[in-house]
Design an enzyme around this catalytic site. Structure first.
Site, PDB file in Angstrom:
ATOM      1  N   MET A 280       0.411   5.143 -10.818  1.00 51.49           N
ATOM      2  CA  MET A 280       0.176   4.437 -12.018  1.00 51.49           C
ATOM      3  C   MET A 280      -1.146   5.214 -12.733  1.00 51.49           C
ATOM      4  O   MET A 280      -2.116   4.640 -12.861  1.00 51.49           O
ATOM      5  CB  MET A 280      -0.377   2.983 -11.533  1.00 51.49           C
ATOM      6  CG  MET A 280       0.983   2.296 -11.387  1.00 51.49           C
ATOM      7  SD  MET A 280       0.581   0.738 -10.189  1.00 51.49           S
ATOM      8  CE  MET A 280       0.634   1.509  -8.771  1.00 51.49           C
TER       9      MET A 280
ATOM     10  N   MET B 144      -4.028   4.258  -8.820  1.00 51.41           N
ATOM     11  CA  MET B 144      -4.303   3.915 -10.082  1.00 51.41           C
ATOM     12  C   MET B 144      -5.371   4.508 -10.529  1.00 51.41           C
ATOM     13  O   MET B 144      -6.496   4.891  -9.990  1.00 51.41           O
ATOM     14  CB  MET B 144      -4.311   2.311 -10.284  1.00 51.41           C
ATOM     15  CG  MET B 144      -3.468   1.593  -9.344  1.00 51.41           C
ATOM     16  SD  MET B 144      -3.855  -0.133  -9.580  1.00 51.41           S
ATOM     17  CE  MET B 144      -2.453  -0.919  -8.706  1.00 51.41           C
TER      18      MET B 144
ATOM     19  N   HIS C  99       4.040   1.856   1.064  1.00 51.51           N
ATOM     20  CA  HIS C  99       4.105   2.078  -0.228  1.00 51.51           C
ATOM     21  C   HIS C  99       2.522   2.233  -0.603  1.00 51.51           C
ATOM     22  O   HIS C  99       1.642   1.289  -0.375  1.00 51.51           O
ATOM     23  CB  HIS C  99       4.616   1.117  -0.998  1.00 51.51           C
ATOM     24  CG  HIS C  99       4.777   0.998  -2.441  1.00 51.51           C
ATOM     25  ND1 HIS C  99       5.790   1.318  -3.013  1.00 51.51           N
ATOM     26  CD2 HIS C  99       3.743   0.497  -3.191  1.00 51.51           C
ATOM     27  CE1 HIS C  99       5.274   1.468  -4.259  1.00 51.51           C
ATOM     28  NE2 HIS C  99       4.250   0.820  -4.629  1.00 51.51           N
TER      29      HIS C  99
ATOM     30  N   GLY D 216       3.006  -6.787  -1.246  1.00 56.71           N
ATOM     31  CA  GLY D 216       1.318  -6.756  -0.754  1.00 56.71           C
ATOM     32  C   GLY D 216       0.901  -8.062  -0.410  1.00 56.71           C
ATOM     33  O   GLY D 216       0.698  -8.219   0.891  1.00 56.71           O
ATOM     34  N   SER D 217       0.485  -8.942  -1.375  1.00 57.66           N
ATOM     35  CA  SER D 217       0.115 -10.015  -0.648  1.00 57.66           C
ATOM     36  C   SER D 217       0.826 -10.940   0.345  1.00 57.66           C
ATOM     37  O   SER D 217       0.127 -11.622   1.265  1.00 57.66           O
ATOM     38  CB  SER D 217      -0.254 -11.260  -1.976  1.00 57.66           C
ATOM     39  OG  SER D 217      -0.441 -10.489  -3.014  1.00 57.66           O
TER      40      SER D 217
ATOM     41  N   MET E 253       9.471  -2.525 -12.029  1.00 57.08           N
ATOM     42  CA  MET E 253       8.319  -3.524 -11.780  1.00 57.08           C
ATOM     43  C   MET E 253       8.620  -4.885 -12.162  1.00 57.08           C
ATOM     44  O   MET E 253       9.082  -5.308 -13.250  1.00 57.08           O
ATOM     45  CB  MET E 253       7.171  -3.058 -12.603  1.00 57.08           C
ATOM     46  CG  MET E 253       6.734  -1.669 -12.446  1.00 57.08           C
ATOM     47  SD  MET E 253       6.022  -1.518 -10.391  1.00 57.08           S
ATOM     48  CE  MET E 253       4.636  -2.697 -10.730  1.00 57.08           C
TER      49      MET E 253
ATOM     50  N   ASP F  43       9.098  -4.204  -7.030  1.00 57.97           N
ATOM     51  CA  ASP F  43       7.477  -4.023  -6.687  1.00 57.97           C
ATOM     52  C   ASP F  43       6.741  -5.203  -7.708  1.00 57.97           C
ATOM     53  O   ASP F  43       6.985  -5.116  -8.750  1.00 57.97           O
ATOM     54  CB  ASP F  43       7.128  -2.752  -6.940  1.00 57.97           C
ATOM     55  CG  ASP F  43       5.696  -2.553  -6.505  1.00 57.97           C
ATOM     56  OD1 ASP F  43       4.982  -3.791  -6.137  1.00 57.97           O
ATOM     57  OD2 ASP F  43       5.219  -1.530  -6.594  1.00 57.97           O
TER      58      ASP F  43
ATOM     59  N   SER G  40       2.766  -2.502   0.477  1.00 57.22           N
ATOM     60  CA  SER G  40       1.857  -1.934  -0.435  1.00 57.22           C
ATOM     61  C   SER G  40       0.135  -1.953   0.084  1.00 57.22           C
ATOM     62  O   SER G  40      -0.354  -2.887   0.192  1.00 57.22           O
ATOM     63  CB  SER G  40       1.888  -2.814  -1.813  1.00 57.22           C
ATOM     64  OG  SER G  40       0.559  -2.573  -2.427  1.00 57.22           O
TER      65      SER G  40
ATOM     66  N   ASP H 129      -0.359   2.545  -3.648  1.00 55.02           N
ATOM     67  CA  ASP H 129      -0.613   2.390  -5.136  1.00 55.02           C
ATOM     68  C   ASP H 129      -1.802   3.054  -5.781  1.00 55.02           C
ATOM     69  O   ASP H 129      -2.788   2.572  -5.403  1.00 55.02           O
ATOM     70  CB  ASP H 129      -0.645   1.047  -5.467  1.00 55.02           C
ATOM     71  CG  ASP H 129       0.664   0.113  -5.352  1.00 55.02           C
ATOM     72  OD1 ASP H 129       1.555   0.517  -5.984  1.00 55.02           O
ATOM     73  OD2 ASP H 129       0.726  -0.828  -4.275  1.00 55.02           O
TER      74      ASP H 129
ATOM     75  N   PHE I 270      -2.174  -4.625 -10.715  1.00 54.82           N
ATOM     76  CA  PHE I 270      -2.854  -5.547  -9.708  1.00 54.82           C
ATOM     77  C   PHE I 270      -1.888  -6.246  -8.809  1.00 54.82           C
ATOM     78  O   PHE I 270      -0.640  -6.418  -9.140  1.00 54.82           O
ATOM     79  CB  PHE I 270      -3.883  -6.577 -10.240  1.00 54.82           C
ATOM     80  CG  PHE I 270      -4.675  -6.092 -11.363  1.00 54.82           C
ATOM     81  CD1 PHE I 270      -6.004  -5.720 -10.803  1.00 54.82           C
ATOM     82  CD2 PHE I 270      -4.571  -5.886 -12.712  1.00 54.82           C
ATOM     83  CE1 PHE I 270      -6.853  -5.307 -11.650  1.00 54.82           C
ATOM     84  CE2 PHE I 270      -5.338  -5.463 -13.430  1.00 54.82           C
ATOM     85  CZ  PHE I 270      -6.685  -4.864 -12.997  1.00 54.82           C
TER      86      PHE I 270
ATOM     87  N   GLY J 188      -1.016  -9.571  -6.187  1.00 53.14           N
ATOM     88  CA  GLY J 188      -1.307 -10.944  -6.669  1.00 53.14           C
ATOM     89  C   GLY J 188      -0.717 -11.500  -7.738  1.00 53.14           C
ATOM     90  O   GLY J 188      -1.202 -12.744  -8.129  1.00 53.14           O
TER      91      GLY J 188
ATOM     92  N   HIS K 289       3.391   5.537  -5.371  1.00 59.36           N
ATOM     93  CA  HIS K 289       3.517   4.938  -6.581  1.00 59.36           C
ATOM     94  C   HIS K 289       2.286   5.266  -7.432  1.00 59.36           C
ATOM     95  O   HIS K 289       1.456   4.855  -7.385  1.00 59.36           O
ATOM     96  CB  HIS K 289       3.664   3.359  -6.688  1.00 59.36           C
ATOM     97  CG  HIS K 289       4.046   2.724  -7.971  1.00 59.36           C
ATOM     98  ND1 HIS K 289       3.795   1.371  -7.908  1.00 59.36           N
ATOM     99  CD2 HIS K 289       4.169   3.147  -9.077  1.00 59.36           C
ATOM    100  CE1 HIS K 289       4.090   0.859  -9.075  1.00 59.36           C
ATOM    101  NE2 HIS K 289       4.157   1.980  -9.680  1.00 59.36           N
TER     102      HIS K 289
HETATM  103  C1  DX5 Z   1       1.090  -3.530  -8.725  1.00 58.42           C
HETATM  104  C2  DX5 Z   1       1.439  -2.689  -7.355  1.00 58.42           C
HETATM  105  C3  DX5 Z   1       2.193  -3.388  -6.385  1.00 58.42           C
HETATM  106  C4  DX5 Z   1       1.321  -4.449  -5.822  1.00 58.42           C
HETATM  107  C5  DX5 Z   1       2.207  -5.409  -5.053  1.00 58.42           C
HETATM  108  O1  DX5 Z   1       0.698  -2.913  -9.652  1.00 58.42           O
HETATM  109  O2  DX5 Z   1       2.271  -1.636  -7.782  1.00 58.42           O
HETATM  110  O3  DX5 Z   1       2.567  -2.679  -5.371  1.00 58.42           O
HETATM  111  O4  DX5 Z   1       0.233  -4.174  -5.049  1.00 58.42           O
HETATM  112  O5  DX5 Z   1       1.501  -6.465  -4.814  1.00 58.42           O
HETATM  113  P1  DX5 Z   1       1.885  -8.196  -4.627  1.00 58.42           P
HETATM  114  O6  DX5 Z   1       3.087  -8.252  -3.522  1.00 58.42           O
HETATM  115  O7  DX5 Z   1       0.802  -8.734  -4.155  1.00 58.42           O
HETATM  116  O8  DX5 Z   1       2.299  -8.298  -6.120  1.00 58.42           O
HETATM  117 ZN    ZN Z   2       3.366  -0.265  -6.375  1.00 58.56          ZN
END
Ligand code: DX5
Ligand code: ZN
Length: 227
Positions: free
Chosen positions: A79, A48, A44, A205-206, A148, A183, A19, A46, A154, A156, A77
């Site tokens: 949002m 927003m 991927h 992500g993290s 989800m 995710d 991500s 994100d 967010f 993390g 993705h």
């Molecule tokens: C959250 C995002 C994810 C997120 C994943 O809204 O859709 O893709 O960045 O990050 P981690 O793996 O850190 O939860």
């Molecule tokens: Zn995502």
């Protein structure tokens, strides 16, 4: 259907999709190269809008910039509220797969159909608080279902184990041709139960971007996913 190509290209998993929320945007091309060297085959993104979720990230220009530096499939993705307003713009920017949130669409079936008619694969996402029954109408027109495991918004955040039950229920159906993606909060501990529940594509992500070596992180995650 051109949109299905990307699904077939990545396959049914396990596929790790980083991500790009926590990456170094000042060195996007370098980040993509490093991920590719780590064995990553799709990205991927994100998006927003500060409305559907409190956080605000990026939109078409970053998709367009990535399209210019990689041929890897772009799994976008959204949002955002009323995503129907931007489907064509994301297609033009180079998205291969566009996922919209069930909670953000007035008519999920027509939104997914429009995504397909624009030549992209169509994904439907649902937040942890959304009842699984609400996704039913979308399933006949979806190429991907995104469960989800954190509330969208967010990186993390801690993994919500209740998402595993949704994934299990969807995976147990024999009437779907969609890919199951999870995710949020996936890491070395949580990736294995996600796989066991039936998740095929795993967004991370993290657990990649906060690690010193992307290669080591991806290898360890894949080993955990296959364990
Ligand atoms: C959250 C995002 C994810 C997120 C994943 O809204 O859709 O893709 O960045 O990050 P981690 O793996 O850190 O939860
Ligand atoms: Zn995502």
């Amino acid at each position: 259907m051109p949109g299905r190509d990307v699904i077939e290209q990545l396959g049914s998993g396990p596929v790790i999709l980083p991500s790009l929320l926590l990456c170094d945007f000042a060195n996007l091309q370098h980040e993509v190269e490093q991920l590719q060297q780590a064995g990553i085959r799709g990205l991927h993104l994100d998006v927003m809008d500060g409305q559907f979720v409190p956080n605000l990230t990026y939109g078409m220009p970053i998709v367009d910039a990535l399209r210019k530096v990689t041929e890897m499939p772009l799994d976008v993705h959204l949002m955002i509220e009323q995503p129907g307003r931007y489907l064509k713009a994301f297609a033009n920017a180079g998205a291969d797969l566009l996922t919209v949130h069930l909670e953000a669409c007035e008519d999920i079936v027509s939104t997914l159909s429009e995504i397909r008619s624009l030549g992209m694969a169509a994904g439907v996402a649902m937040n942890p608080s959304t009842d699984i029954d609400r996704i039913e109408p979308a399933l006949s027109v979806a190429d991907l279902v995104l469960v989800m495991s954190v509330p969208a918004g967010f990186g993390g955040q801690p993994f919500e184990p209740a998402a595993l039950e949704k994934t299990r229920q969807l995976a147990s159906r024999d009437d779907g041709e969609w890919i199951l993606e999870m995710d949020g909060g996936l890491n070395l501990e949580t990736i294995s139960p996600c796989r066991a529940a039936g998740a095929q594509w795993l967004v991370i992500g993290s657990a990649i971007f906060k690690q010193p070596s992307y290669s080591d992180a991806v290898d360890a995650l894949l080993a955990a996913a296959n364990s």
